[in-house]
Design an enzyme around this catalytic site. Sequence first.
Site, PDB file in Angstrom:
ATOM      1  N   LEU A   1       0.833  -1.205   0.000  1.00 56.51           N
ATOM      2  CA  LEU A   1       0.000   0.000   0.000  1.00 56.51           C
ATOM      3  C   LEU A   1       0.867   1.254   0.000  1.00 56.51           C
ATOM      4  O   LEU A   1       2.066   1.203   0.283  1.00 56.51           O
ATOM      5  CB  LEU A   1      -0.917  -0.020   1.228  1.00 56.51           C
ATOM      6  CG  LEU A   1      -1.875  -1.214   1.300  1.00 56.51           C
ATOM      7  CD1 LEU A   1      -2.705  -1.157   2.579  1.00 56.51           C
ATOM      8  CD2 LEU A   1      -2.779  -1.273   0.081  1.00 56.51           C
ATOM      9  N   PRO A   2       0.262   2.421  -0.292  1.00 56.20           N
ATOM     10  CA  PRO A   2       1.080   3.634  -0.444  1.00 56.20           C
ATOM     11  C   PRO A   2       1.833   4.070   0.813  1.00 56.20           C
ATOM     12  O   PRO A   2       3.024   4.362   0.741  1.00 56.20           O
ATOM     13  CB  PRO A   2       0.052   4.696  -0.856  1.00 56.20           C
ATOM     14  CG  PRO A   2      -1.084   3.930  -1.455  1.00 56.20           C
ATOM     15  CD  PRO A   2      -1.127   2.636  -0.718  1.00 56.20           C
TER      16      PRO A   2
ATOM     17  N   LYS B   1      15.564   0.660   4.894  1.00 59.89           N
ATOM     18  CA  LYS B   1      15.106   1.172   3.593  1.00 59.89           C
ATOM     19  C   LYS B   1      15.192   2.706   3.571  1.00 59.89           C
ATOM     20  O   LYS B   1      15.625   3.305   2.584  1.00 59.89           O
ATOM     21  CB  LYS B   1      13.670   0.700   3.360  1.00 59.89           C
ATOM     22  CG  LYS B   1      12.849   1.502   2.401  1.00 59.89           C
ATOM     23  CD  LYS B   1      12.864   0.960   0.998  1.00 59.89           C
ATOM     24  CE  LYS B   1      12.165   1.948   0.078  1.00 59.89           C
ATOM     25  NZ  LYS B   1      12.125   1.587  -1.281  1.00 59.89           N
TER      26      LYS B   1
ATOM     27  N   LYS C   1       8.352  11.416  -0.044  1.00 60.10           N
ATOM     28  CA  LYS C   1       7.711  10.671   1.044  1.00 60.10           C
ATOM     29  C   LYS C   1       8.758   9.971   1.906  1.00 60.10           C
ATOM     30  O   LYS C   1       8.734  10.060   3.140  1.00 60.10           O
ATOM     31  CB  LYS C   1       6.746   9.619   0.470  1.00 60.10           C
ATOM     32  CG  LYS C   1       6.035   8.818   1.537  1.00 60.10           C
ATOM     33  CD  LYS C   1       5.307   7.601   0.971  1.00 60.10           C
ATOM     34  CE  LYS C   1       6.147   6.361   1.061  1.00 60.10           C
ATOM     35  NZ  LYS C   1       5.431   5.099   0.890  1.00 60.10           N
TER      36      LYS C   1
HETATM   37  P1  NAD Z   1       0.574   2.685  -6.087  1.00 62.64           P
HETATM   38  O1  NAD Z   1      -0.060   3.951  -5.645  1.00 62.64           O
HETATM   39  O2  NAD Z   1       0.825   2.454  -7.547  1.00 62.64           O
HETATM   40  O3  NAD Z   1      -0.297   1.435  -5.565  1.00 62.64           O
HETATM   41  C1  NAD Z   1      -0.948   1.382  -4.332  1.00 62.64           C
HETATM   42  C2  NAD Z   1      -2.228   0.568  -4.520  1.00 62.64           C
HETATM   43  O4  NAD Z   1      -2.842   0.409  -3.238  1.00 62.64           O
HETATM   44  C3  NAD Z   1      -3.241   1.262  -5.423  1.00 62.64           C
HETATM   45  O5  NAD Z   1      -3.641   0.359  -6.457  1.00 62.64           O
HETATM   46  C4  NAD Z   1      -4.404   1.589  -4.482  1.00 62.64           C
HETATM   47  O6  NAD Z   1      -5.672   1.526  -5.099  1.00 62.64           O
HETATM   48  C5  NAD Z   1      -4.242   0.511  -3.441  1.00 62.64           C
HETATM   49  N1  NAD Z   1      -4.855   0.797  -2.142  1.00 62.64           N
HETATM   50  C6  NAD Z   1      -4.749   1.899  -1.381  1.00 62.64           C
HETATM   51  N2  NAD Z   1      -5.432   1.754  -0.226  1.00 62.64           N
HETATM   52  C7  NAD Z   1      -5.972   0.509  -0.268  1.00 62.64           C
HETATM   53  C8  NAD Z   1      -6.774  -0.232   0.627  1.00 62.64           C
HETATM   54  N3  NAD Z   1      -7.163   0.251   1.803  1.00 62.64           N
HETATM   55  N4  NAD Z   1      -7.152  -1.479   0.269  1.00 62.64           N
HETATM   56  C9  NAD Z   1      -6.764  -1.994  -0.918  1.00 62.64           C
HETATM   57  N5  NAD Z   1      -6.004  -1.337  -1.810  1.00 62.64           N
HETATM   58  C10 NAD Z   1      -5.620  -0.094  -1.486  1.00 62.64           C
HETATM   59  O7  NAD Z   1       1.925   2.561  -5.271  1.00 62.64           O
HETATM   60  P2  NAD Z   1       3.215   1.668  -5.638  1.00 62.64           P
HETATM   61  O8  NAD Z   1       4.121   2.430  -6.547  1.00 62.64           O
HETATM   62  O9  NAD Z   1       2.748   0.303  -6.013  1.00 62.64           O
HETATM   63  O10 NAD Z   1       3.955   1.647  -4.212  1.00 62.64           O
HETATM   64  C11 NAD Z   1       3.497   0.835  -3.159  1.00 62.64           C
HETATM   65  C12 NAD Z   1       4.505   0.946  -2.010  1.00 62.64           C
HETATM   66  O11 NAD Z   1       5.788   0.518  -2.490  1.00 62.64           O
HETATM   67  C13 NAD Z   1       4.694   2.383  -1.487  1.00 62.64           C
HETATM   68  O12 NAD Z   1       4.827   2.339  -0.097  1.00 62.64           O
HETATM   69  C14 NAD Z   1       5.991   2.853  -2.171  1.00 62.64           C
HETATM   70  O13 NAD Z   1       6.677   3.820  -1.407  1.00 62.64           O
HETATM   71  C15 NAD Z   1       6.758   1.538  -2.231  1.00 62.64           C
HETATM   72  N6  NAD Z   1       7.755   1.476  -3.316  1.00 62.64           N
HETATM   73  C16 NAD Z   1       7.462   1.940  -4.566  1.00 62.64           C
HETATM   74  C17 NAD Z   1       8.444   1.876  -5.569  1.00 62.64           C
HETATM   75  C18 NAD Z   1       8.154   2.362  -6.969  1.00 62.64           C
HETATM   76  O14 NAD Z   1       9.113   2.498  -7.756  1.00 62.64           O
HETATM   77  N7  NAD Z   1       6.912   2.623  -7.332  1.00 62.64           N
HETATM   78  C19 NAD Z   1       9.718   1.331  -5.286  1.00 62.64           C
HETATM   79  C20 NAD Z   1       9.966   0.845  -3.999  1.00 62.64           C
HETATM   80  C21 NAD Z   1       8.977   0.927  -3.025  1.00 62.64           C
END
Ligand code: NAD
Length: 296
Positions: free
Chosen positions: A65-66, A171, A246
């Site tokens: 999740l975000p 991290k 973030k």
């Molecule tokens: P994203 O915003 O693309 O995906 C998050 C998903 O969670 C969305 O599809 C949203 O609809 C869903 N969501 C939110 N609240 C929810 C709930 N209560 N129940 C069910 N689904 C819910 O984000 P992302 O890029 O996939 O990143 C996810 C995590 O990974 C974050 O914490 C981010 O910091 C971390 N991360 C991201 C990257 C990257 O390059 N994108 C790299 C490393 C770590």
Amino acid sequence: MSRIAFIGLGNMGAPMAANLLQHGHTLQVFDLSTDAIATAVAAGATATGSAAAAVVGAEIVISMLPASRHVEQLYLGEEGLLPRIADGALVIDCSTIAPDSARRVAAAADARGLAMIDAPVSGGTAGAAAGTLTFIVGGADDALERARPVLAAMGRNIFHMGQAGAGQVAKLCNNMALGVIMAATAEAIALGVAQGLDAGALSRMMAVSTGRSWATEVCNPWPGVLENAPAARGYQGGFGNDLMLKDLGLAAEAAVAAGTPVPLGELARNLYAMNSQLGNGGLDFSSVVKLVSKHA
Ligand code: NAD
């Protein structure tokens, strides 16, 4: 093979779930976005109508999740998942969140008799798609051992950093260093270009000298230096400026909680906040170079 509940099918979660399916695991998925669920179903997952429905009968629960508030909301509170997860199940949170938040959820899981690890990732969306993520883990040894086969289906490296929350701390330390190094590299290359140097020649020299880093060699912030870097495609894709912002905010909070100074981390956080204010929040974080050069 395990029966897994996967919650959060965004940029990272979707390809991670796809890799679990390819390795033969059974997935029950939920996301607030129906499009995200449809993509996972097309890859072989079973759709559910809520997170609570997704965890029914699951041996392993994975969330991606975000931010902290989404993770705390998912597991804790009256509508939270912890009372609904099957006895003996293992919980793996892969989101990047505040260490204190991870510790709070892990303590509540422990009080409920469930094993939980924090396992934030490094490697970005490309690593998620290729199944080459690095997992940075906090939690008990036996919980990690149970998680290992599942993590191995999504990643290549696993680092066990300590007890609950330690994965998140590690991290944040990595990303704080990365954010500072990227901003410093951008500034150095912009100075060289302003003094008449060729950005590519300068970067190639730095890449074998003491200024070398991932920012010079892999994700060079200057357009045209590396053809596969986000800078070569208008800073599209890659790791978003606002995700770096973030993570630096979480690092700053962790520093306040620990009473330790992070002067460069705080400065870098402000640089990425300024870049976000310019409308570059959705661009790769190497677009921070736009703050110091109008030619980038
Ligand atoms: P994203 O915003 O693309 O995906 C998050 C998903 O969670 C969305 O599809 C949203 O609809 C869903 N969501 C939110 N609240 C929810 C709930 N209560 N129940 C069910 N689904 C819910 O984000 P992302 O890029 O996939 O990143 C996810 C995590 O990974 C974050 O914490 C981010 O910091 C971390 N991360 C991201 C990257 C990257 O390059 N994108 C790299 C490393 C770590």
